[in-house]
Design a protein around this motif. Structure first.
Motif, short mmCIF file in Angstrom:
data_model
loop_
_atom_site.label_atom_id
_atom_site.label_comp_id
_atom_site.label_asym_id
_atom_site.label_seq_id
_atom_site.Cartn_x
_atom_site.Cartn_y
_atom_site.Cartn_z
N CYS A 9 -7.33 9.13 15.25
CA CYS A 9 -5.87 9.21 15.31
C CYS A 9 -5.26 9.11 13.92
O CYS A 9 -4.23 9.73 13.64
N LYS A 10 -5.90 8.37 13.06
CA LYS A 10 -5.41 8.25 11.68
C LYS A 10 -5.53 9.59 10.95
O LYS A 10 -4.65 9.96 10.17
N ASN A 11 -6.61 10.31 11.20
CA ASN A 11 -6.85 11.59 10.53
C ASN A 11 -5.95 12.71 11.06
O ASN A 11 -5.67 13.66 10.35
N MET A 22 -4.19 2.33 17.46
CA MET A 22 -4.47 2.81 18.82
C MET A 22 -4.04 4.26 18.97
O MET A 22 -2.90 4.61 18.69
N SER A 23 -4.97 5.08 19.43
CA SER A 23 -4.67 6.49 19.60
C SER A 23 -3.78 6.73 20.81
O SER A 23 -3.81 5.97 21.79
N ASN A 24 -3.00 7.77 20.73
CA ASN A 24 -2.19 8.18 21.87
C ASN A 24 -3.09 8.54 23.05
O ASN A 24 -2.73 8.28 24.20
N VAL A 25 -4.24 9.12 22.77
CA VAL A 25 -5.19 9.46 23.85
C VAL A 25 -5.59 8.20 24.60
O VAL A 25 -5.57 8.17 25.84
N ASN A 26 -5.95 7.13 23.89
CA ASN A 26 -6.35 5.90 24.57
C ASN A 26 -5.19 5.28 25.34
O ASN A 26 -5.38 4.73 26.43
N VAL A 56 -10.67 13.22 32.36
CA VAL A 56 -11.75 14.02 31.78
C VAL A 56 -11.21 14.97 30.72
O VAL A 56 -11.80 15.10 29.63
N ASP A 57 -10.08 15.61 31.00
CA ASP A 57 -9.48 16.51 30.01
C ASP A 57 -9.20 15.78 28.70
O ASP A 57 -9.55 16.27 27.62
N LEU A 58 -8.59 14.63 28.78
CA LEU A 58 -8.24 13.88 27.57
C LEU A 58 -9.46 13.39 26.80
O LEU A 58 -9.39 13.23 25.57
N MET A 59 -10.56 13.18 27.49
CA MET A 59 -11.76 12.69 26.82
C MET A 59 -12.35 13.70 25.84
O MET A 59 -13.13 13.34 24.96
N TYR A 60 -11.95 14.96 25.96
CA TYR A 60 -12.43 15.97 25.01
C TYR A 60 -11.69 15.93 23.67
O TYR A 60 -12.19 16.43 22.67
N GLY A 137 -6.54 21.67 29.67
CA GLY A 137 -5.63 20.64 30.19
C GLY A 137 -5.10 19.71 29.12
O GLY A 137 -4.69 18.58 29.42
N ILE A 138 -5.13 20.16 27.86
CA ILE A 138 -4.60 19.34 26.77
C ILE A 138 -3.54 20.14 26.02
O ILE A 138 -3.42 21.36 26.19
N LYS A 139 -2.79 19.42 25.19
CA LYS A 139 -1.74 20.05 24.38
C LYS A 139 -2.08 19.91 22.91
O LYS A 139 -2.85 19.03 22.51
N CYS A 140 -1.46 20.76 22.12
CA CYS A 140 -1.64 20.68 20.67
C CYS A 140 -1.26 19.29 20.16
O CYS A 140 -1.92 18.74 19.28
N SER A 141 -0.22 18.71 20.75
CA SER A 141 0.21 17.38 20.33
C SER A 141 -0.82 16.30 20.65
O SER A 141 -0.83 15.26 20.01
N ASP A 142 -1.69 16.55 21.63
CA ASP A 142 -2.76 15.59 21.92
C ASP A 142 -3.77 15.57 20.78
O ASP A 142 -4.29 14.52 20.40
N VAL A 143 -4.07 16.74 20.24
CA VAL A 143 -5.07 16.87 19.17
C VAL A 143 -4.45 16.56 17.82
O VAL A 143 -5.07 15.93 16.97
N GLY A 144 -3.23 17.00 17.61
CA GLY A 144 -2.56 16.77 16.33
C GLY A 144 -3.08 17.72 15.27
O GLY A 144 -3.73 18.72 15.55
N GLY A 145 -2.80 17.40 14.01
CA GLY A 145 -3.22 18.21 12.89
C GLY A 145 -3.92 17.35 11.85
O GLY A 145 -3.50 16.23 11.60
N LEU A 146 -4.95 17.89 11.28
CA LEU A 146 -5.74 17.14 10.29
C LEU A 146 -4.88 16.80 9.08
O LEU A 146 -4.29 17.68 8.45
N MET A 147 -4.81 15.53 8.77
CA MET A 147 -3.94 15.04 7.69
C MET A 147 -4.70 14.78 6.40
O MET A 147 -4.08 14.67 5.36
N ASP A 148 -6.01 14.66 6.45
CA ASP A 148 -6.75 14.42 5.20
C ASP A 148 -8.01 15.24 5.13
O ASP A 148 -8.50 15.74 6.05
#
Length: 148
Positions: A9-11, A22-26, A56-60, A137-148
């Motif tokens: 989540c930090k990345n 704490m990640s949004n996924v968790n 299950v979808d979020l676990m990916y 079953g996921i959104k782009c906002s679930d994955v986010g964007g690589l920050m580093d």
């Protein structure tokens, strides 16, 4: 996966708290676990199956983040054998699910992330994943964007 989600989540700027612990996924998973428990206790088995599918979808998500992060490291930061191996393992964990939705997207990811790949293309890997987010079953906002 819990620790991996919190680590990534930090990345990917997907932490649920200001301290980036704490990640949004968790956070979503914990909410779904509570919903599912209530559904099971109430005998709502069909509803619980739907909740399980969302879990299950979020676990990916952390595995997709891991694949993308190591694709970036290998291509742009001269990643060595360690980074290539980690990327290959993350990709292997999620490729069957991607393949079930889009064989071409899975092939693109595989070609860049497989052990012994001749080249790794982070942008192609990212686009291939993005093309199946909805089907997964996921959104782009679930994955986010690589920050580093």
């Amino acid at each position: 996966l819990h620790q991996l989600a919190d680590k990534r989540c930090k990345n990917f700027n997907t932490c649920a708290d200001e301290a980036n612990t704490m990640s949004n996924v968790n956070k979503q998973l914990l909410q779904l676990f509570n919903v599912g428990q209530g559904q099971l206790q109430a005998g709502l088995c069909d509803d619980a199956r739907e909740t399980t599918a969302k879990v299950v979808d979020l676990m990916y998500v952390p595995m997709i983040q891991g694949t993308q992060r190591y694709a970036y490291k290998v291509q742009n930061l001269s990643g060595g054998e360690k980074e290539k191996a980690e990327g290959a393992v993350f990709a292997a964990a999620v490729l069957p699910r991607v393949f079930a939705e889009d064989e071409a997207a899975a092939q693109t990811i595989y070609d860049s992330m497989k052990v012994g790949a001749s080249a790794t293309d982070h942008k192609k890997v990212k686009k291939a994943f993005e093309s199946v987010y909805s089907a997964l079953g996921i959104k782009c906002s679930d994955v986010g964007g690589l920050m580093d």
